[in-house]
Motif scaffolding. Structure first.
Motif, short mmCIF file in Angstrom:
data_model
loop_
_atom_site.label_atom_id
_atom_site.label_comp_id
_atom_site.label_asym_id
_atom_site.label_seq_id
_atom_site.Cartn_x
_atom_site.Cartn_y
_atom_site.Cartn_z
N TRP A 1 0.83 -1.22 0.00
CA TRP A 1 0.00 0.00 0.00
C TRP A 1 0.86 1.27 0.00
O TRP A 1 0.38 2.36 0.29
N GLY A 2 2.16 1.12 -0.32
CA GLY A 2 3.01 2.29 -0.46
C GLY A 2 3.68 2.76 0.81
O GLY A 2 4.28 3.85 0.83
N CYS A 3 3.59 1.97 1.88
CA CYS A 3 4.28 2.33 3.13
C CYS A 3 5.79 2.29 2.91
O CYS A 3 6.30 1.40 2.21
N ARG A 4 6.48 3.24 3.49
CA ARG A 4 7.93 3.30 3.35
C ARG A 4 8.61 3.16 4.71
O ARG A 4 8.10 3.65 5.72
N PHE A 5 9.75 2.50 4.71
CA PHE A 5 10.54 2.33 5.92
C PHE A 5 11.39 3.59 6.17
O PHE A 5 11.88 4.22 5.23
N VAL A 6 11.55 3.92 7.44
CA VAL A 6 12.41 5.03 7.83
C VAL A 6 13.45 4.50 8.81
O VAL A 6 13.10 3.84 9.80
N VAL A 7 14.73 4.75 8.52
CA VAL A 7 15.82 4.33 9.40
C VAL A 7 16.46 5.59 9.98
O VAL A 7 16.89 6.48 9.23
N PRO A 8 16.52 5.74 11.32
CA PRO A 8 16.97 7.00 11.91
C PRO A 8 18.48 7.15 12.10
O PRO A 8 18.97 8.27 12.23
N ILE A 9 19.22 6.03 12.14
CA ILE A 9 20.64 6.05 12.48
C ILE A 9 21.41 5.34 11.38
O ILE A 9 20.96 4.29 10.90
N PRO A 10 22.57 5.86 10.92
CA PRO A 10 23.33 7.01 11.46
C PRO A 10 22.76 8.36 11.07
O PRO A 10 23.07 9.36 11.67
N SER A 11 21.92 8.39 10.01
CA SER A 11 21.21 9.61 9.64
C SER A 11 19.85 9.19 9.13
O SER A 11 19.63 8.03 8.75
N VAL A 12 18.92 10.11 9.11
CA VAL A 12 17.55 9.78 8.72
C VAL A 12 17.49 9.41 7.25
O VAL A 12 17.93 10.17 6.37
N GLU A 13 16.95 8.20 6.98
CA GLU A 13 16.87 7.69 5.62
C GLU A 13 15.50 7.09 5.38
O GLU A 13 15.03 6.28 6.18
N VAL A 14 14.84 7.49 4.30
CA VAL A 14 13.57 6.91 3.89
C VAL A 14 13.86 5.89 2.80
O VAL A 14 14.44 6.22 1.76
N VAL A 15 13.50 4.63 3.07
CA VAL A 15 13.79 3.53 2.14
C VAL A 15 12.56 3.27 1.28
O VAL A 15 11.49 2.94 1.80
N LEU A 16 12.69 3.41 0.00
CA LEU A 16 11.57 3.24 -0.92
C LEU A 16 11.27 1.76 -1.16
O LEU A 16 12.13 0.91 -1.01
#
Length: 412
Positions: free
Chosen positions: A397-412
């Motif tokens: 449904w288009g949800c994206r992962f977000v990883v906060p460390i070592p820097s904020v990254e939105v994974v498509l």
């Protein structure tokens, strides 16, 4: 003027800050729903570095029994990758140390038997030392003999009197958790056979600093470890480090090998090499630690910038993993249910409770597929690949992962 705390290794005054994360609750003190109207105790979360021996540490503001008790919520077996790591370790140690049915193995902080179960299956006698009653009970169900106690010189003497002198003494992610590190390491020779080996795994300070892993700072971790800082502690205990391996676990860890000072195990040269890497990485330079705190602050700003923008766009955010490191991150950044609807975790002991401080509810991973959030923030970033594989269906449904460390990254 306040008197500085003293280094838990060498007793020098602690005056140099690594990171001051303000006040934070105990990271694994999950709140039961019936206690939601009650207050919580917040403690300073301020890491220092000793300019004399280079041990990075928190002053002991909390007693070990605050963290390790009969209602402990961390069960190692809920991470499949960690259980696989433990199995690989056992498969490597049996031939390397020539372990068999006449050998003895002891694990310090054996938790729910995630590792020793593999020695049991191999027919090698073993004993787990675990202060938390509920995880020790889970270990016994796996056939792992477990003793509920804290390890140190006095309990080591008691165990030795009972015949527990071992060929392999191991501890994974426990050394950082002991308030009296000299007493803990000092007890090791007492339960070690003359040619016995100690192996310990712990997150490496070099990786913490280089990769901005500040969320691994929490009250349950009294120390943040480098080989440089550990060498004098082991030497005082009459132990010699003869090998070290670098591991990918927990964002980058070390596995050290130690023995009695006069044992025959040959030095591989890896200890000196690792100490040089730490020096090259700035771990014996106060300037490195002074610069770290600004990196921490910038991560907070970046995560809040992302969160604020997402909420203004009416996006729904959930989080994965009710991990201790996640609680540090959320409390330092001031993130609560105003940003995150809920956090999911595979551990049923945590489900139905509220995260300490932020009071975000913990639910089963099924909740993600029921509510279909727009973003899933991965709090235990050290197992992000495992999480993204487990939760890959959210992409439908288009949800994206977000990883906060070592820097904020939105994974498509």
């Amino acid at each position: 003027m306040n008197t500085p705390a003293l280094c838990r290794s060498c007793a020098e005054p602690l005056t140099h800050t690594v990171a001051d994360l303000g006040l934070s609750p105990v990271s694994n003190a999950f709140v039961k729903p019936e206690d939601a109207a009650k207050g919580e105790i917040f403690h300073p979360l301020h890491a220092y570095v000793c300019h004399h021996c280079w041990l990075v540490q928190l002053p002991a503001t909390t007693d070990a029994r605050t963290h390790f008790h009969e209602d402990y919520v961390y069960f190692s077996s809920f991470s499949s990758s960690w259980v696989e790591h433990a199995k690989r370790y056992v498969d490597a140690m049996i031939p390397r140390l020539h372990l068999n049915a006449s050998s003895k193995v002891m694990e310090l902080a054996s938790n729910d038997g995630y590792l020793l179960q593999h020695f049991v299956k191999a027919g090698i006698p073993c004993l787990g030392i675990e202060p938390t009653a509920n995880t020790a009970a889970a270990a016994r169900q796996k056939g792992v003999e477990s003793r509920e106690m804290f390890f140190g010189r006095s309990t080591a003497a008691q165990l030795a009197q009972e015949g527990w002198q071992v060929d392999l003494l191991l501890g994974n992610n426990v050394l950082a958790h002991v308030p009296d590190i000299n007493d803990f390491v000092g007890g090791m020779p007492t339960v070690l056979k003359p040619e016995g080996v100690v192996t310990l795994e712990f997150p490496h300070l070099l990786r913490l600093m280089a990769e901005n892993q500040f969320d691994t700072l929490y009250h349950e971790h009294y120390s943040y470890l480098s080989l440089t800082a550990l060498l004098p502690i082991f030497k005082r205990a009459g132990l010699r480090l003869f090998d070290v391996e670098q591991l990918p676990t927990h964002g980058g860890s070390l596995r050290i090998y130690a023995c009695r000072e006069n044992a025959s195990h040959a030095d591989t040269g890896m200890v000196a090499r690792c100490v040089q890497q730490e020096k090259d990485g700035g771990l014996t330079d106060l300037g490195t630690y002074a610069a770290f705190e600004e990196k921490v602050r910038e991560t907070k700003r970046a995560l809040l910038t992302f969160m604020i923008a997402a909420k203004r766009e009416k996006k729904r955010i959930a989080a994965y993993g009710a991990a201790a490191k996640g609680n540090t991150l959320l409390n330092y950044c001031g993130i609560g249910t105003d940003f995150i609807d809920y956090v999911v975790d595979k551990n049923p002991v945590k489900q139905g409770r509220l995260l300490p401080g932020s009071r975000i509810p913990v639910r089963s991973p099924d909740a993600v597929f029921e509510t279909k959030p727009d973003y899933l923030l991965i709090l235990p970033w050290n197992i992000k690949e495992e999480v993204m594989q487990q939760m890959q269906g959210v992409r439908d449904w288009g949800c994206r992962f977000v990883v906060p460390i070592p820097s904020v990254e939105v994974v498509l």
